[in-house]
Design a protein around this motif. Sequence first.
Motif, PDB file in Angstrom:
ATOM      1  N   GLY A 194      57.802  13.958 -64.624  1.00 49.14           N
ATOM      2  CA  GLY A 194      57.605  13.876 -63.181  1.00 49.14           C
ATOM      3  C   GLY A 194      56.189  13.474 -62.820  1.00 49.14           C
ATOM      4  O   GLY A 194      55.977  12.627 -61.941  1.00 49.14           O
ATOM      5  N   GLN A 195      55.207  14.087 -63.473  1.00 47.37           N
ATOM      6  CA  GLN A 195      53.820  13.691 -63.229  1.00 47.37           C
ATOM      7  C   GLN A 195      53.592  12.231 -63.602  1.00 47.37           C
ATOM      8  O   GLN A 195      52.907  11.496 -62.891  1.00 47.37           O
ATOM      9  CB  GLN A 195      52.875  14.582 -64.043  1.00 47.37           C
ATOM     10  CG  GLN A 195      52.661  15.959 -63.486  1.00 47.37           C
ATOM     11  CD  GLN A 195      51.616  16.731 -64.276  1.00 47.37           C
ATOM     12  OE1 GLN A 195      51.114  16.270 -65.299  1.00 47.37           O
ATOM     13  NE2 GLN A 195      51.305  17.928 -63.809  1.00 47.37           N
ATOM     14  N   LEU A 196      54.172  11.838 -64.726  1.00 50.41           N
ATOM     15  CA  LEU A 196      54.017  10.448 -65.153  1.00 50.41           C
ATOM     16  C   LEU A 196      54.610   9.497 -64.126  1.00 50.41           C
ATOM     17  O   LEU A 196      54.001   8.473 -63.787  1.00 50.41           O
ATOM     18  CB  LEU A 196      54.697  10.243 -66.508  1.00 50.41           C
ATOM     19  CG  LEU A 196      54.597   8.826 -67.065  1.00 50.41           C
ATOM     20  CD1 LEU A 196      53.168   8.488 -67.450  1.00 50.41           C
ATOM     21  CD2 LEU A 196      55.534   8.646 -68.250  1.00 50.41           C
ATOM     22  N   ARG A 197      55.779   9.825 -63.604  1.00 52.95           N
ATOM     23  CA  ARG A 197      56.415   8.974 -62.596  1.00 52.95           C
ATOM     24  C   ARG A 197      55.502   8.809 -61.386  1.00 52.95           C
ATOM     25  O   ARG A 197      55.321   7.688 -60.880  1.00 52.95           O
ATOM     26  CB  ARG A 197      57.751   9.574 -62.175  1.00 52.95           C
ATOM     27  CG  ARG A 197      58.514   8.737 -61.154  1.00 52.95           C
ATOM     28  CD  ARG A 197      59.802   9.413 -60.743  1.00 52.95           C
ATOM     29  NE  ARG A 197      59.566  10.703 -60.108  1.00 52.95           N
ATOM     30  CZ  ARG A 197      59.863  11.886 -60.665  1.00 52.95           C
ATOM     31  NH1 ARG A 197      60.412  11.950 -61.857  1.00 52.95           N
ATOM     32  NH2 ARG A 197      59.609  13.008 -60.016  1.00 52.95           N
ATOM     33  N   ASP A 198      54.913   9.915 -60.916  1.00 55.50           N
ATOM     34  CA  ASP A 198      53.998   9.826 -59.779  1.00 55.50           C
ATOM     35  C   ASP A 198      52.788   8.960 -60.126  1.00 55.50           C
ATOM     36  O   ASP A 198      52.355   8.117 -59.328  1.00 55.50           O
ATOM     37  CB  ASP A 198      53.533  11.223 -59.363  1.00 55.50           C
ATOM     38  CG  ASP A 198      54.612  12.017 -58.665  1.00 55.50           C
ATOM     39  OD1 ASP A 198      55.643  11.418 -58.272  1.00 55.50           O
ATOM     40  OD2 ASP A 198      54.444  13.248 -58.509  1.00 55.50           O
ATOM     41  N   ASN A 199      52.226   9.168 -61.306  1.00 57.54           N
ATOM     42  CA  ASN A 199      51.061   8.378 -61.719  1.00 57.54           C
ATOM     43  C   ASN A 199      51.390   6.894 -61.787  1.00 57.54           C
ATOM     44  O   ASN A 199      50.631   6.048 -61.310  1.00 57.54           O
ATOM     45  CB  ASN A 199      50.562   8.837 -63.092  1.00 57.54           C
ATOM     46  CG  ASN A 199      49.815  10.156 -63.082  1.00 57.54           C
ATOM     47  OD1 ASN A 199      49.354  10.608 -64.127  1.00 57.54           O
ATOM     48  ND2 ASN A 199      49.703  10.804 -61.931  1.00 57.54           N
ATOM     49  N   LEU A 200      52.529   6.568 -62.374  1.00 51.09           N
ATOM     50  CA  LEU A 200      52.882   5.159 -62.558  1.00 51.09           C
ATOM     51  C   LEU A 200      53.196   4.460 -61.242  1.00 51.09           C
ATOM     52  O   LEU A 200      53.102   3.228 -61.154  1.00 51.09           O
ATOM     53  CB  LEU A 200      54.078   5.028 -63.506  1.00 51.09           C
ATOM     54  CG  LEU A 200      53.861   5.487 -64.948  1.00 51.09           C
ATOM     55  CD1 LEU A 200      55.100   5.186 -65.798  1.00 51.09           C
ATOM     56  CD2 LEU A 200      52.629   4.854 -65.562  1.00 51.09           C
ATOM     57  N   SER A 201      53.517   5.223 -60.211  1.00 50.00           N
ATOM     58  CA  SER A 201      53.770   4.593 -58.917  1.00 50.00           C
ATOM     59  C   SER A 201      52.506   3.961 -58.351  1.00 50.00           C
ATOM     60  O   SER A 201      52.564   3.154 -57.422  1.00 50.00           O
ATOM     61  CB  SER A 201      54.349   5.606 -57.925  1.00 50.00           C
ATOM     62  OG  SER A 201      53.385   6.583 -57.559  1.00 50.00           O
TER      63      SER A 201
END
Length: 322
Positions: free
Chosen positions: A281-288
């Motif tokens: 989830g954190q990665l998804r936010d970062n990659l956005s």
Amino acid sequence: MNALVRRPLGQTALSVTPLGLGLAALGRPAYITLGRAEDLGGDRDVAAMRSRTWAVLDAAWAAGVRYFDTARSYGRAEEFLAGWLRERGIAPGTVTVGSKWGYAYVGDWRLDADRHEVKELTADRFRVQLEQTRALLGEHLSLYQIHSATAESGVLDDEDVLDGLRALRAEGVAVGLSTSGPRQADTVGRAIEAGLFDTVQSTWNLLERSAGEALGRAYEAGMGVIVKEGVANGRLTVRAAPAALVTAARERDTTPDALALAAVLARPWAGVVLSGAVSAGQLRDNLSAAGTVWDAELERRLAGLAEEPEDYWARRGTLPWS
């Protein structure tokens, strides 16, 4: 993810995606990131941390991330990454892997260790740790970096070290250095003068911008620039972000961490920006961040977040290992 198209890192032969994954917070039970205790919970034995690391690596791979950054001092991060590469059948060259030497992990897998890592930037440490790294990562090792080089450490004047790096470079492994502390710009300048290094990895974020001009010069000199701590060890996430960043992120329908990373991606010299995510989830936010627009208005509005480098690094030094 179309925004994560691979590209050359500076004028090196390395191929990276604009966002990469750093394993500092995944390879050991304790690290200095705000809110990490809540993110990870209490189950931090080796098996649990390996499973978590592999889950985040799987998510990164699926999203198109193709640069992974680790270090000898990141606990078992090299081991976890090597196991994942092997288990997933990922051939050397399919991803670009950077690691670092100079610190040794001494935390004994304990949260309450008196010391978690010990620094020694000597030729003997380089030779020993290079052998250890190669035993794990083998042909996957694309880039080997001095970990937190500083001008005062003397490592950039140590001919024994420099000869070892030259020999490694001649074998086809790129060599670089990472920097930290309020005099990062001085260290980057020394690295440019040395004419040996393919890459430099430095801290740059909305709070700590002091290395920006030097990193621009490194880029112009042909070095690849890797940016770490883009969310300032959690200070630019929803947990602790300044009100101005929170407001701007809300107006842009994104998260503070994504907007903070978009600010880094907007620097013309930034070759790859690291996410330090510990969950998918954190990665998804970062990659956005790759699809988040950073413009002149935001540059003006958030310029006031910058701190004096001495103040920034003093505060970073007080963050607890958790």
